[in-house]
Every structure is written in C-alpha cells, then in structure tokens.
Design an enzyme around this catalytic site. Structure first.
Site, mmCIF file in Angstrom:
data_model
loop_
_atom_site.group_PDB
_atom_site.id
_atom_site.type_symbol
_atom_site.label_atom_id
_atom_site.label_comp_id
_atom_site.label_asym_id
_atom_site.label_seq_id
_atom_site.Cartn_x
_atom_site.Cartn_y
_atom_site.Cartn_z
ATOM 1 N N HIS A 195 100.559 9.337 47.717
ATOM 2 C CA HIS A 195 101.918 8.924 48.057
ATOM 3 C C HIS A 195 102.844 10.143 48.052
ATOM 4 C CE1 HIS A 195 105.991 7.304 47.428
ATOM 5 N NE2 HIS A 195 105.559 6.300 48.174
ATOM 6 N N ASP A 348 109.463 3.042 45.727
ATOM 7 C CA ASP A 348 109.054 3.068 47.134
ATOM 8 C C ASP A 348 107.671 2.444 47.330
ATOM 9 O OD1 ASP A 348 109.542 4.124 49.926
ATOM 10 O OD2 ASP A 348 107.669 5.167 49.456
#
Length: 386
Positions: A195, A348
């Site tokens: 990520h 997120d």
C-alpha cells in the site's frame, strides 16, 4: 452545549498478536500462545522438536521426550518454565507491552478520518482483537454483538500475510462464530504489503533516521530490513509471507530511489531446526567482519513497537551485540506507531475496502499447496461466502 450519541454502524476489528500489558500477565499470555495449534502443529510425534512460529519473542525449542503429549498437556509446562525469563525481558522495556496503547491510538485516529471519508458507513468504531492478550478475539466479537453492530471488517495489522499470524486470527474468528452463530456480516482486509501509504510511512522514518548518522558516514550506511523469521517447514508449505515481505522491501527502496545498499534479514529464530535466513544477529556480525560499520535496522513487518523491537532489536542487537562486533554506528528506524502518514494509510485501506464491496483480496481464498490445517479451508470459505 448538547451532546448526542450515534450508534456505531461499522466495526473495524484490528487483529494482532497482542502482548502482556503488565508483568503479571506474562504467564497467561504464554499459555494462550502455546495452546494455539495454528502456531504449534500437533501431533508432536511428527517432529523431534516443537518450534514456535509467531510474532512473539525469543523462546527455546522443547526437545525430545515429549512425543506423547498433546497441546493442553504441554502448554502449561512450557508457559510456567518460560515465564520468569520473559518477565525479565518485559521489565527491561518498561514492565509491559505498549502494543495495545498504540493500537488504540491508531484505531481512534483511523475512525475519525473514516467518518469523514465514508459517511455512508459512519459512524465507525475500532475494536481490538488480540490472539493471546486482552482484549481477546473471542471477547471482542461478543462485545461487538452486545453493541448491536452487524457490519464488521476484520482488519489484520500484519501488512504481510502469514498462516501463523493473520491466518491464526482468521481461524480464531471462524471457530468462535461457528460455535456461536450470529447475524454479523463480515469481510476481511487480509494483507496490504505494498500500500502506497505504508511504503511512504516506512520511507519517511528511514530518511529521518539516516539524518541522525554522522554526516560523513551517511553514504556508508547499509539498511537492514528485519522481519520475524519462519521455520522452513512453514515456508516450504507455501506460506506467502517471505514473498510479501520482500515486496514491501522492494517498494520502500524504490520510494527511497535505492539510496543505499540493503538486505532483508530475519530475526527471532528458535532452536536448531532450519529457519528462513540470514538471521539479523548473524548479519550484524557478518557486516562487522567485512568492515561495514554503519547499519540502519528497519523493522519491516512490525508496525507498532513491542518486545521484538524494544528488546530484541534495541537491547539484544543494538545495545549489546553491535558493540561486541565493532559496529561503529547502528540505529533503528522508529516503528510506525502513530505516524500521521501511517494513520492516513490505515484509513485509506479501510475506505477503499468499503467502497470496493469486496469480501477479501483474491489471494485470500488460496490455501498453501501443502496446507496441513483443515480449519484454514473452512475459515476462508466462511469469509468468502458472506
């Protein structure tokens, strides 16, 4: 001024190993750990040695003469035997593990962001589900039910998936829900090794620590990415952990524009059987021998401080071992803990998961080709059939 309470709509259950908050909690923590058959495969007759593959602490192999024991018989003996030694280690890092504190801070900050990012699933509430320390996974599920929340995301706090860490937590959820059916609708965030926010958070802490080296030594730094090792018996079953840790390292170095030479090393080996290497301590010795005397250690598979960063890396390796090896400068990059970049990454990850409508990653449903744990298949199917 008036205040009103809005019942949480979405629960984010943050999964991790946990750690004893107080010295007196150590024995029960160890007992639960050694009782976990996902970590210590039985029957023991298959191996002369029983090894522990977990993100915990340095333990020792229990050798020979135990062939007829099962987990419930052996675990109390091991826990009692190991408790004094582990208590000493926790005493040296302040008397307990800070992992619950950090997870609480991360969860609260993450949910504040999520309420703004995803108003349709708000309010969001974080819960902590530890495997071997309070709050235990099973107790947390009961708490969520009592709170009347029907939508739960099981969010592993291990960025890289291993059957011995995330897999164990997933199996624990399945076992409990299977015995205590409820109306909760589950999904799982089972891995997030590359990520963008995670990578940027690691890179920021590395840059910060590089600046702490003497200016004339900075170009000579070797970056050692240290992750918890696994027995080769687990790796050879097809556990994806080594590959996913490697992918994190590569992305971090890409973010750093490959500024320094680096190696991926592995810590916490237990006993004489083969484990994934090279080992972190042996690598420190080796670099001292070849005159690479400026080392930066980066805990790449741990996001919060706990005994393996605060004791194994900071005390055993940096304070004690490096001095003996003639290392000139050795430092450790800070763990991510409450880094704003990292907190934003957590939010997120969850926001994208909610908006995707997916129950898991595509990888989640694939068992290891040599899997020996029948619970894994049932647990994976449980989440994928929600």
């Amino acid at each position: 001024m008036s205040f009103f309470y809005r019942k949480p709509k979405t629960a984010i259950m943050m999964l991790n190993l946990g750690g004893p908050e107080k010295i007196e909690d150590v024995h029960d923590f160890l007992l639960r750990l050694f009782m976990d058959k996902d970590l210590i495969p039985l029957p023991a007759q298959r191996n002369k040695f029983i090894t522990v593959s977990c993100h915990a602490f340095r333990s020792q192999v229990i050798e020979a003469g135990l062939f007829d024991f099962n987990c419930s018989q052996l675990a109390p003996w091991i826990a009692k035997r190991r408790t004094p030694k582990i208590q000493e280690q926790y005493e040296k890092i302040g008397g307990g593990s800070p992992i619950r504190m950090w997870t609480t801070k991360q969860g609260e900050a993450m949910c504040t962001l999520l309420d703004e990012m995803c108003p349709e699933s708000a309010p969001h509430k974080h819960y902590i589900g530890f495997r071997y320390a309070h709050p235990l996974t099973e107790d947390t599920i009961n708490e969520i039910i009592d709170d009347g929340i029907s939508r739960v995301i099981a969010f592993t706090q291990y960025p890289q998936y291993s059957c011995s860490t995330t897999g164990s937590s997933i199996n624990a959820i399945y076992r409990h829900v299977n015995k205590n059916p409820n109306s909760i609708r589950w999904s799982v965030i089972d891995r997030w090794p590359t990520h963008t926010g995670l990578i940027k958070a690691f890179a920021a802490n590395i840059r910060k620590e590089i600046d702490q080296f003497p200016e004339n030594e900075r170009d000579d730094i070797v970056i050692l990415f240290s992750a918890h090792s696994l027995p080769m018996s687990v790796v050879n079953r097809g556990d994806p952990y080594p590959l996913e840790v490697s992918s994190t390292v590569e992305r971090v170095m890409e973010e750093l524009n490959y500024s320094h030479p680096y190696r991926l090393v592995w810590q916490s080996k237990v006993g004489p059987l083969p484990w994934l290497g090279p080992q972190t301590d042996q690598s420190i010795k080796g670099f001292g021998r070849i005159n690479r005397k400026n080392l930066l250690i980066v805990p790449i598979a741990f996001t919060s401080d706990h005994i393996e960063t605060l004791y194994e890396l900071d005390v055993e390796y940096i304070d004690e071992l490096a001095t003996k090896c003639g290392i000139k400068n050795i430092r450790r990059a800070e763990s991510l803990n409450d880094s704003p970049i990292f907190i934003n990454a957590l939010a997120d990850i969850v926001a994208k998961h909610l908006k995707s409508g997916q129950l898991s990653t595509r990888q989640f449903g694939l068992r290891c080709p040599m899997c020996v744990n029948p619970v894994c298949a049932s647990a994976k199917q449980f989440f994928m059939n929600q």
